[in-house]
Design an enzyme around this catalytic site. Structure first.
Site, mmCIF file in Angstrom:
data_model
loop_
_atom_site.group_PDB
_atom_site.id
_atom_site.type_symbol
_atom_site.label_atom_id
_atom_site.label_comp_id
_atom_site.label_asym_id
_atom_site.label_seq_id
_atom_site.Cartn_x
_atom_site.Cartn_y
_atom_site.Cartn_z
ATOM 1 N N GLU A 194 44.302 19.379 -81.222
ATOM 2 C CA GLU A 194 43.710 18.072 -81.520
ATOM 3 C C GLU A 194 44.384 17.006 -80.671
ATOM 4 O O GLU A 194 45.610 16.990 -80.535
ATOM 5 C CB GLU A 194 43.864 17.706 -83.005
ATOM 6 C CG GLU A 194 43.078 18.592 -83.953
ATOM 7 C CD GLU A 194 43.183 18.130 -85.406
ATOM 8 O OE1 GLU A 194 43.559 16.948 -85.630
ATOM 9 O OE2 GLU A 194 42.887 18.930 -86.312
ATOM 10 N N GLU A 209 47.438 22.270 -89.971
ATOM 11 C CA GLU A 209 48.353 21.185 -90.341
ATOM 12 C C GLU A 209 49.055 21.334 -91.695
ATOM 13 O O GLU A 209 48.994 20.436 -92.536
ATOM 14 C CB GLU A 209 47.603 19.838 -90.295
ATOM 15 C CG GLU A 209 47.202 19.443 -88.887
ATOM 16 C CD GLU A 209 46.657 18.024 -88.803
ATOM 17 O OE1 GLU A 209 46.363 17.407 -89.849
ATOM 18 O OE2 GLU A 209 46.537 17.514 -87.667
#
Length: 360
Positions: free
Chosen positions: A260, A153
């Protein structure tokens, strides 16, 4: 992930950086590593039909020089890899925190400023990845470690430029590929919150001759922005179904994973089973997903299960794989909690609400 740790002498800690700077952190971490995630958890996960684990670890496990970070997590990653092998599960090793912080979030190791794209930090990041690739890309791990994620991320705004992230990815890929003896190990990059489709040019450069060794990881949630938080559960399911087209389009060209996803949405369920957006409601018998997970009623469980099944159908049909965030998160964020409560199907291929996205 484990709020019980952030109490007593650690009550003022906001992330691992400040936690590890506190007296007594080494002993507290050792206890946490020993108890938080066990071989029994891996066996339970394997029994649901899940076949792989994405395991996050910070750069400091391999190089903590000039930082307060405490080393030692890699020894427990080693244990987890062995447990996964025993359970016939595969493992992705995910470098979750990078020098300088790639996103300024606490889960990068240090919340606050984002300095990852300083030249020295980008170079340091590649050095750490080479260490990881040399170890986990060795042939002795080839039967279980199937992927290495370069960084989790990285944001694409503020101090981070998306173009710099992509250029760095090419350099990191080359370094990791050269260091890994296992040439079949996937090398994965998070999409920088730009969507997998924005990585087509990079993937075509790295996956030469029809190879599919480079893949992209997208994280898909519907709980972190105002637009999503205005949806009822039917709206959330519709949006999840709409992900399929872009995911499949990219996955047809290079491996795309949803690294995710979760069961979480901010909805409330009325006594008649209808849903509204929000985290509170005044109608008698109404319940919101924000309430205590252990007290969710049957109607809430059903609505969350509907959303979970829609996502699973999309991921199964349009990607190269998926990982829930996370195995042992709090309440509804925990996969194992969800299995026990019935909001996640067990086995994961089971469906009570099939065909929500137009399939069978």
């Amino acid at each position: 992930m484990n709020s019980d740790l952030f109490k007593g002498p650690f009550a003022s800690a906001k992330d691992q950086y400040t936690f590890d700077s506190t007296n007594g952190a080494a002993a507290a971490l050792e206890t946490h590593w020993l108890t938080f995630f066990t071989e029994a958890d891996i066996k339970t996960i394997a029994a649901t039909g899940i076949n792989a684990l994405r395991i996050p670890i910070g750069f400091w496990a391999y190089d903590n020089d000039h930082t307060p970070y405490i080393k030692g997590a890699d020894a427990y990653l080693e244990k987890a890899i062995g447990w996964a092998r025993n359970a016939n599960l595969k493992v992705w090793v995910d470098c979750h925190g990078m020098p300088g912080s790639q996103n300024g979030f606490d889960h990068s190791g240090q919340g606050g400023s984002v300095d990852w794209q300083q030249k020295s930090n980008l170079e340091h990041s590649i050095s750490v990845l080479q260490t990881m690739a040399t170890k986990y890309g060795a042939m002795e791990y080839a039967d279980v470690v199937v992927g290495l994620e370069l960084v989790n991320e990285p944001i694409s705004y503020g101090n981070n430029k998306f173009s710099t992230t992509q250029d760095w990815t090419k350099d990191a890929y080359a370094a990791v590929s050269a260091a890994a003896a296992n040439k079949n190990m996937k090398i994965i990059m998070h999409d920088g919150f730009q969507g997998a489709g924005k990585w087509t040019d990079v993937a075509s450069t790295l996956n030469k001759g029809g190879a599919r060794n480079f893949g992209v990881d997208s994280h898909l949630y519907q709980v972190f922005n105002d637009e999503d938080n205005k949806l009822d559960q039917k709206g959330h399911i519709s949006k999840a179904c709409s992900w399929s087209r872009n995911l499949k389009s990219a996955n047809d060209q290079f491996p795309v994973y949803v690294g995710e996803w979760s069961a979480a949405t901010n909805i409330c369920v009325n006594p008649d089973g209808s849903t509204t957006a929000g985290t509170s409601c005044g109608k008698e018998g109404c319940q919101c997903q924000s309430e205590d997970f252990d007290k969710w009623n049957e109607k809430m469980v059903e609505q969350v299960r509907r959303y979970v099944e829609a996502q699973l159908d999309v991921f199964e049909g349009s990607t190269s794989g998926y990982f829930a965030w996370s195995a042992k998160g709090p309440g509804g964020w925990g996969f194992l909690n969800g299995i026990k409560k019935g909001v996640i199907p067990n086995p994961v291929t089971d469906r009570k609400f099939g065909g929500q996205c137009g399939g069978k």
